[in-house]
Scaffold this motif. Structure first.
Motif, short mmCIF file in Angstrom:
data_model
loop_
_atom_site.label_atom_id
_atom_site.label_comp_id
_atom_site.label_asym_id
_atom_site.label_seq_id
_atom_site.Cartn_x
_atom_site.Cartn_y
_atom_site.Cartn_z
N LYS A 45 0.83 -1.21 0.00
CA LYS A 45 0.00 0.00 0.00
C LYS A 45 0.86 1.26 0.00
O LYS A 45 0.55 2.24 -0.67
N GLN A 46 1.97 1.21 0.75
CA GLN A 46 2.85 2.37 0.85
C GLN A 46 3.51 2.71 -0.48
O GLN A 46 3.71 3.89 -0.79
N VAL A 47 3.85 1.68 -1.26
CA VAL A 47 4.58 1.93 -2.51
C VAL A 47 3.72 1.74 -3.76
O VAL A 47 4.21 1.84 -4.88
N GLY A 48 2.43 1.47 -3.55
CA GLY A 48 1.52 1.35 -4.68
C GLY A 48 1.64 0.09 -5.49
O GLY A 48 1.41 0.08 -6.70
N ILE A 49 1.98 -1.03 -4.82
CA ILE A 49 2.11 -2.31 -5.51
C ILE A 49 1.04 -3.27 -4.99
O ILE A 49 0.96 -3.51 -3.78
N PRO A 50 0.21 -3.84 -5.87
CA PRO A 50 -0.83 -4.78 -5.43
C PRO A 50 -0.21 -6.05 -4.84
O PRO A 50 0.82 -6.53 -5.32
N THR A 51 -0.85 -6.58 -3.80
CA THR A 51 -0.36 -7.81 -3.16
C THR A 51 -1.52 -8.79 -2.96
O THR A 51 -1.83 -9.17 -1.83
N PRO A 52 -2.18 -9.23 -4.03
CA PRO A 52 -3.39 -10.05 -3.88
C PRO A 52 -3.18 -11.38 -3.18
O PRO A 52 -4.08 -11.85 -2.46
N PHE A 53 -2.04 -12.02 -3.37
CA PHE A 53 -1.82 -13.31 -2.72
C PHE A 53 -1.61 -13.14 -1.22
O PHE A 53 -2.18 -13.90 -0.42
N ASN A 54 -0.81 -12.16 -0.83
CA ASN A 54 -0.65 -11.89 0.60
C ASN A 54 -1.97 -11.41 1.21
O ASN A 54 -2.31 -11.80 2.34
N ASP A 55 -2.71 -10.59 0.47
CA ASP A 55 -4.00 -10.11 0.97
C ASP A 55 -4.95 -11.27 1.25
O ASP A 55 -5.68 -11.27 2.26
N THR A 56 -4.96 -12.26 0.36
CA THR A 56 -5.87 -13.39 0.53
C THR A 56 -5.50 -14.22 1.75
O THR A 56 -6.37 -14.67 2.50
#
Length: 341
Positions: free
Chosen positions: A301-312
């Motif tokens: 979130k801080q650097v504007g990179i999506p993290t869908p696997f970690n989010d899940t």
């Protein structure tokens, strides 16, 4: 001789104290689990798995029994306990005391805020263990791979680091590193990938790497972390001898296959292990998801990179902890979408 304490006598702390004792050293285990403390004092520490150590004499106390000054404290509590445990610890430290955090995640800055930057060093534990029962822990990693890597926030080798090294050498191998953030995030990579998937699917590391989709998801978890770390200006250390973490970064199918092969090879020696987060979930106690996969999510979130696997992974664990979902299983793999690269 320095007065040393291990704060947090879980699986790692118990094994560490047993090995130190076996090698002629001494330390005091501090833990809130009175039954575990009483068993350790009465029967000694027993280690199963890749070591066969029975009834090794150790000394253990509960936090209310702490007294005097501790010259060196190895912190192995869950980060969830830091505010209470470390605030209590401060009164048992003096100007020369050293606090070495070997907790999961990236805890040094928050530890330093409580105990003082000048006292703080930290590192990554390169081996896995399982708490079996009061007084008994299982080592899930071959003894030759029982290695700890330590450093400090100033990335210099000072007397405090050397004091921590001298003690930790009695428990296994120790390496001093002058890129603390680099190897902390490298360790976080391995934790978030395999430990995260272990927690999300209630599987051992061996079961994760044996399943084609699960190990592909683990590869994507690692790839997300590498992207976030790179954007934050962190240079990952190669904490596994003979392995280059660049091989875990990919943007095509061949790269993902390379990352999967990397994970399968590296975790061959850790097959029986399951995430400490999963062990906590099985005990129905809060786990450290915010300090492992959650760090990647927040960094993204801080650097504007999506993290869908970690989010899940974070979502699965938090839903279980909120009693909004049943205990995880391999069925949770349906919640991950592995892209066609």
């Amino acid at each position: 001789m320095e007065r040393v304490a291990i704060l947090g006598a879980g699986s790692l702390g118990t094994i560490m104290a047993a090995r130190v004792s076996q090698n002629g050293g001494s330390c005091i285990l501090i833990d809130t689990n009175k039954e575990h403390v009483d068993t350790l004092n009465r029967d000694g520490a027993t280690v199963t798995g890749f070591l066969d150590m029975k009834n090794v004499p150790v000394k253990a106390i509960t936090p209310d029994q702490m007294e005097g000054i501790y010259d060196l404290v190895i912190v192995l509590t869950k980060q969830l306990a830091n505010k209470v445990a470390l605030t209590n610890l401060v009164k048992y430290l003096d100007k020369k005391s050293v606090v070495c955090t070997l907790q999961n995640g990236v805890p040094e800055e928050s530890v330093a805020e409580i105990v003082g930057r000048e006292r703080t060093c930290g590192g990554a534990v390169g081996w896995g263990a399982t708490w079996v029962a009061p007084g008994i822990s299982q080592l899930n990693t071959k003894p030759e791979f029982v290695i700890v890597e330590i450093g400090n926030l100033d990335n210099v080798v000072d007397d405090n680091l050397k004091r921590a090294e001298a003690f930790l050498k009695m428990a296994g191998g120790v390496t001093i590193n002058t890129n603390l953030s680099g190897f902390r995030w490298a360790k976080l990579l391995m934790n978030s990938a395999l430990s995260g998937m272990s927690a999300a699917t209630a599987s051992t590391f061996g079961e994760v790497v044996d399943d084609d989709k699960a190990v592909a998801c683990a590869a994507h978890v690692a790839n997300e972390l590498i992207q976030v770390a790179t954007a934050k200006g962190i240079t990952l250390e190669n904490i596994i001898p003979g392995k280059d973490f660049k091989d875990l970064s990919f943007d095509d199918l061949a790269g993902r296959d390379r990352a999967i092969a990397f994970l399968r090879e590296v975790y061959e020696v850790h097959r029986p292990s399951k995430a400490s987060m999963l062990q906590d979930m099985e005990k129905r106690i809060p786990c450290e998801i915010d300090y492992i996969n959650g760090v990647v999510c927040e960094g993204g979130k801080q650097v504007g990179i999506p993290t869908p696997f970690n989010d899940t992974i974070v979502a699965i664990v938090k839903e279980f902890e909120a009693k909004a979902a049943p205990h995880p299983s391999m069925a949770n793999l349906s919640r991950f979408t592995v892209p066609q690269l």
